[in-house]
Motif scaffolding. Structure first.
Motif, PDB file in Angstrom:
ATOM      1  N   ALA A   1       8.508   3.628  -8.265  1.00 52.76           N
ATOM      2  CA  ALA A   1       7.879   4.311  -7.133  1.00 52.76           C
ATOM      3  C   ALA A   1       8.855   5.260  -6.448  1.00 52.76           C
ATOM      4  O   ALA A   1       8.443   6.246  -5.841  1.00 52.76           O
ATOM      5  CB  ALA A   1       7.360   3.285  -6.132  1.00 52.76           C
ATOM      6  N   ALA A   2      10.151   4.960  -6.561  1.00 54.77           N
ATOM      7  CA  ALA A   2      11.175   5.807  -5.941  1.00 54.77           C
ATOM      8  C   ALA A   2      11.642   6.928  -6.865  1.00 54.77           C
ATOM      9  O   ALA A   2      12.569   7.655  -6.524  1.00 54.77           O
ATOM     10  CB  ALA A   2      12.366   4.949  -5.538  1.00 54.77           C
ATOM     11  N   GLY A   3      11.020   7.057  -8.042  1.00 48.70           N
ATOM     12  CA  GLY A   3      11.345   8.163  -8.933  1.00 48.70           C
ATOM     13  C   GLY A   3      12.261   7.832 -10.087  1.00 48.70           C
ATOM     14  O   GLY A   3      12.641   8.730 -10.852  1.00 48.70           O
ATOM     15  N   PHE A   4      12.633   6.568 -10.272  1.00 47.46           N
ATOM     16  CA  PHE A   4      13.471   6.164 -11.404  1.00 47.46           C
ATOM     17  C   PHE A   4      12.557   5.895 -12.603  1.00 47.46           C
ATOM     18  O   PHE A   4      11.693   5.021 -12.546  1.00 47.46           O
ATOM     19  CB  PHE A   4      14.281   4.918 -11.055  1.00 47.46           C
ATOM     20  N   THR A   5      12.749   6.644 -13.668  1.00 44.41           N
ATOM     21  CA  THR A   5      11.835   6.555 -14.807  1.00 44.41           C
ATOM     22  C   THR A   5      12.494   6.073 -16.094  1.00 44.41           C
ATOM     23  O   THR A   5      11.818   5.947 -17.114  1.00 44.41           O
ATOM     24  CB  THR A   5      11.185   7.928 -15.069  1.00 44.41           C
TER      25      THR A   5
ATOM     26  N   LEU B   1       0.831  -1.207   0.000  1.00 40.69           N
ATOM     27  CA  LEU B   1       0.000   0.000   0.000  1.00 40.69           C
ATOM     28  C   LEU B   1       0.862   1.252   0.000  1.00 40.69           C
ATOM     29  O   LEU B   1       0.548   2.234  -0.697  1.00 40.69           O
ATOM     30  CB  LEU B   1      -0.922  -0.009   1.215  1.00 40.69           C
ATOM     31  N   VAL B   2       1.952   1.235   0.770  1.00 42.90           N
ATOM     32  CA  VAL B   2       2.861   2.384   0.783  1.00 42.90           C
ATOM     33  C   VAL B   2       3.472   2.584  -0.605  1.00 42.90           C
ATOM     34  O   VAL B   2       3.565   3.703  -1.105  1.00 42.90           O
ATOM     35  CB  VAL B   2       3.957   2.203   1.845  1.00 42.90           C
ATOM     36  N   ARG B   3       3.887   1.472  -1.254  1.00 41.00           N
ATOM     37  CA  ARG B   3       4.490   1.586  -2.590  1.00 41.00           C
ATOM     38  C   ARG B   3       3.505   2.184  -3.591  1.00 41.00           C
ATOM     39  O   ARG B   3       3.887   2.979  -4.457  1.00 41.00           O
ATOM     40  CB  ARG B   3       4.987   0.221  -3.070  1.00 41.00           C
ATOM     41  N   LYS B   4       2.229   1.786  -3.500  1.00 38.46           N
ATOM     42  CA  LYS B   4       1.222   2.346  -4.404  1.00 38.46           C
ATOM     43  C   LYS B   4       1.067   3.849  -4.185  1.00 38.46           C
ATOM     44  O   LYS B   4       0.941   4.620  -5.152  1.00 38.46           O
ATOM     45  CB  LYS B   4      -0.114   1.635  -4.191  1.00 38.46           C
ATOM     46  N   GLU B   5       1.063   4.260  -2.920  1.00 39.87           N
ATOM     47  CA  GLU B   5       0.953   5.693  -2.628  1.00 39.87           C
ATOM     48  C   GLU B   5       2.207   6.433  -3.100  1.00 39.87           C
ATOM     49  O   GLU B   5       2.125   7.555  -3.613  1.00 39.87           O
ATOM     50  CB  GLU B   5       0.743   5.902  -1.122  1.00 39.87           C
ATOM     51  N   GLU B   6       3.377   5.801  -2.943  1.00 45.76           N
ATOM     52  CA  GLU B   6       4.622   6.431  -3.405  1.00 45.76           C
ATOM     53  C   GLU B   6       4.616   6.585  -4.919  1.00 45.76           C
ATOM     54  O   GLU B   6       5.032   7.614  -5.457  1.00 45.76           O
ATOM     55  CB  GLU B   6       5.817   5.578  -2.976  1.00 45.76           C
ATOM     56  N   LEU B   7       4.127   5.553  -5.614  1.00 46.74           N
ATOM     57  CA  LEU B   7       4.080   5.616  -7.076  1.00 46.74           C
ATOM     58  C   LEU B   7       3.151   6.732  -7.530  1.00 46.74           C
ATOM     59  O   LEU B   7       3.452   7.468  -8.471  1.00 46.74           O
ATOM     60  CB  LEU B   7       3.614   4.267  -7.636  1.00 46.74           C
ATOM     61  N   ALA B   8       2.023   6.890  -6.843  1.00 44.11           N
ATOM     62  CA  ALA B   8       1.080   7.952  -7.204  1.00 44.11           C
ATOM     63  C   ALA B   8       1.671   9.332  -6.970  1.00 44.11           C
ATOM     64  O   ALA B   8       1.393  10.278  -7.700  1.00 44.11           O
ATOM     65  CB  ALA B   8      -0.210   7.789  -6.396  1.00 44.11           C
ATOM     66  N   ARG B   9       2.541   9.445  -5.950  1.00 39.82           N
ATOM     67  CA  ARG B   9       3.134  10.741  -5.614  1.00 39.82           C
ATOM     68  C   ARG B   9       4.466  10.984  -6.322  1.00 39.82           C
ATOM     69  O   ARG B   9       4.956  12.107  -6.346  1.00 39.82           O
ATOM     70  CB  ARG B   9       3.345  10.834  -4.093  1.00 39.82           C
TER      71      ARG B   9
END
Length: 576
Positions: free
Chosen positions: A279-283, A143-151
């Protein structure tokens, strides 16, 4: 309804009616985070005593207002597509206290539907995933990873306002409605960083961990100073851009160290890694394992979120599937017979490229990996492997360009060749992963020194067998892996070298054998050294043969400075 024994024939009958593709799960939410009280059939892999999933949390969040959730589609962590229904159970006063869940594996039907959809010109719909697990901490992490990905950022990097918003989002999802969901030593309501949930496993509860003498053994210790030195060494010699392979570290913190705290181009070996690093910002991500068509929906989902995820292929069949999904790909080249890829000079490269392009995909370029370089044992042999790697990749890229394809990327690399390449003309990026930690295999072929190894396994002496010349530890192959990579080298290091907790090697003492949870230490065959007298309870370090395989046995790193003081606990990405 409170008698689960009375419902047992019901769930068994339902599972039997629908056959082996059906599973029925009974939940009692009064049991806290381990809500599974009965299971019939096997689809999600859960057992009695297992955790409730995000779906169960949603029921808890709605409380007595929860209604039947029928015929929704989700995906298990193993990738199986499941059609499910969840029906809340109520007591005589109408209060929700549990749920009956029916899960049917429709993976084969879904694949057939996707094929028909593709033939009709459509794009298969994405299916979200559900964390079916026996450990509730994994559900919270998901759940935290999903929220991180959204943000678009890690929870640990959120501002105070953003952190409060995340806590609110987790609360709305029902996380804090679960009794005992936040056990001592794990997460508190004010601590939403992803690390503490996974990072606290193995730590004694009720106290802070400060040294390598504190966590329960066996565990991974990571020397941050050596890690930094290993990174600086490779970055200092390369003039060609580095796309580090994170299959070894599987750590967001290590990834950021590779780019001075920022995000950059990376290579991964699993889609779970791709999702976590996204999710950590690597695109800018390369998935460097031959693509299986049933994984393409997860690739598409990441690309729709703005991640430039590129896949790898070496066949016309893969190219057709990837083209239909409109995904960019690199064509794998086999430069040394190590595993997959097409041979340099094989005209099938053009057919693969045409199939990919005509289907709607992009021929991004070529990739090769000199896997046989791990068995070179001289500077000349390593340099030759690096040149062969470069030559083969450039040859196929030039061929594709002559056939009308741009093929802008020429990707090569392994830890040995990255350190011994003399000429990288025509190469656009270098991949390497093991170099961040190094290991005894790399030391054995001369890529590094034993003193460069940044990661060790800490174990405890649990017994002695003087009659056999053995010291027994609690670190078996479940802690170190069964990898015996040095057995093919001039010096066989067994399952690993042995050092004291300060990192000082013990004279000719090896981990010579292992069972699942027992390590056997003895003197190197042929050595005149004497078996040291090491008391029960003493902690030792095992230096690993293969850093990737050893790290894969663990959930986290205990990160130290030059001493044994623990500075941080870094979680590792797990799963596929």
């Amino acid at each position: 309804m409170r008698s689960w024994a009375a419902l047992r024939p019901v769930i068994e009958g339902l599972a039997a009616t629908f056959g082996p593709s059906c599973e029925v799960v009974l939940h009692d939410y009064r049991q806290g985070d381990r809500s599974v009280v009965a299971v019939a059939g096997q689809v999600t892999g859960r057992q009695v005593g297992g955790a409730l999933s995000e779906i169960g949390l949603a029921v808890l969040a709605k409380g007595d207002q929860a209604e039947n959730d029928l015929n929704y589609v989700t995906r298990t962590p193993a990738g199986r597509v499941v059609k499910s229904s969840t029906m809340p159970l109520r007591d005589e006063n109408g209060h929700v206290f549990g749920a009956l869940c029916v899960n049917i594996d429709v993976t084969a039907l879904r694949q057939a539907g996707d094929i028909l959809s593709a033939l009709a010109g459509g794009v298969p719909a994405d299916v979200g995933s559900t964390t079916f697990t026996d450990d509730f901490a994994d559900v919270v992490d998901a759940l935290v990873r999903k929220e991180e990905l959204a943000r678009g950022k890690l929870a640990s990097g959120l501002s105070r306002t953003e952190r409060l918003e995340l806590i609110k989002a987790l609360d709305e999802r029902g996380v804090f409605a679960v009794r005992n969901a936040v056990p001592p030593g794990r997460r508190t309501a004010g601590d939403v960083a992803i690390g503490p949930v996974r990072g606290s496993r193995g730590m004694p509860q009720g106290g802070s961990v400060t040294t390598l003498g504190s966590p329960m053994t066996p565990f991974l210790a990571l020397d941050k100073g050596r890690l930094e030195a290993n990174i600086a060494r490779l970055r200092g010699r390369l003039k060609t851009p580095l796309r580090p392979h994170l299959k070894t570290a599987k750590s967001v913190e290590v990834a950021r160290m590779l780019f001075d705290g920022q995000a950059g181009p990376i290579t991964v070996s699993t889609l779970a890694e791709a999702e976590a690093f996204a999710a950590a910002g690597f695109t800018d991500i390369l998935y460097a394992v031959g693509i299986a068509p049933d994984k393409l929906d997860r690739v598409v989902a990441l690309r729709e979120r703005g991640v430039d995820l590129v896949v790898l292929l070496d066949s016309v069949a893969q190219a057709a599937a990837v083209g239909r999904a409109r995904i960019p790909a690199l064509i794998e080249v086999d430069c040394d017979g190590h595993r997959g890829g097409i041979a340099p000079g094989d005209p099938v490269a053009a057919e693969i490229a045409r199939t990919l392009h005509n289907g709607g995909g992009e021929v991004r370029g070529v990739l090769t990996h000199a896997g046989e370089s791990y068995f070179a044992d001289s500077p000349a042999a390593l340099a030759a492997a690096a040149e062969d790697e470069r030559r083969c990749a450039v040859q196929v890229a030039d061929f594709l360009r002559a056939e009308g394809f741009q093929a802008p990327v020429v990707s090569v690399g392994s830890t040995p060749t990255a350190h011994f390449a003399q000429d990288l003309t025509g190469v656009t990026e270098v991949r390497a992963g093991n170099f961040v930690f190094f290991d005894l295999v790399m030391a054995g072929i001369g890529v590094c020194d034993v003193q460069d190894l940044a990661m060790t396994v800490v174990t405890t002496v649990i017994g002695h067998r003087p009659d056999k010349g053995w010291i027994l530890t609690d670190g078996g192959w479940m802690a170190t892996s069964r990898d015996r990579g040095t057995a093919r080298q001039r010096v066989d290091q067994g399952y690993g070298l042995v050092a004291d907790l300060d990192g000082v090697l013990l004279d000719d003492l090896l981990m010579t054998d292992a069972s699942q949870e027992h390590g056997i230490l003895s003197i190197r065959p042929g050595s005149a050294a004497e078996l040291p007298d090491i008391p029960v309870g003493t902690r030792l370090r095992i230096l690993p043969n293969h850093a990737c395989a050893t790290a894969a046995q663990h959930d986290q790193y205990q990160v130290t400075d030059s001493s044994s003081a623990i500075q941080a606990v870094w979680p590792r990405v797990r799963g596929w």
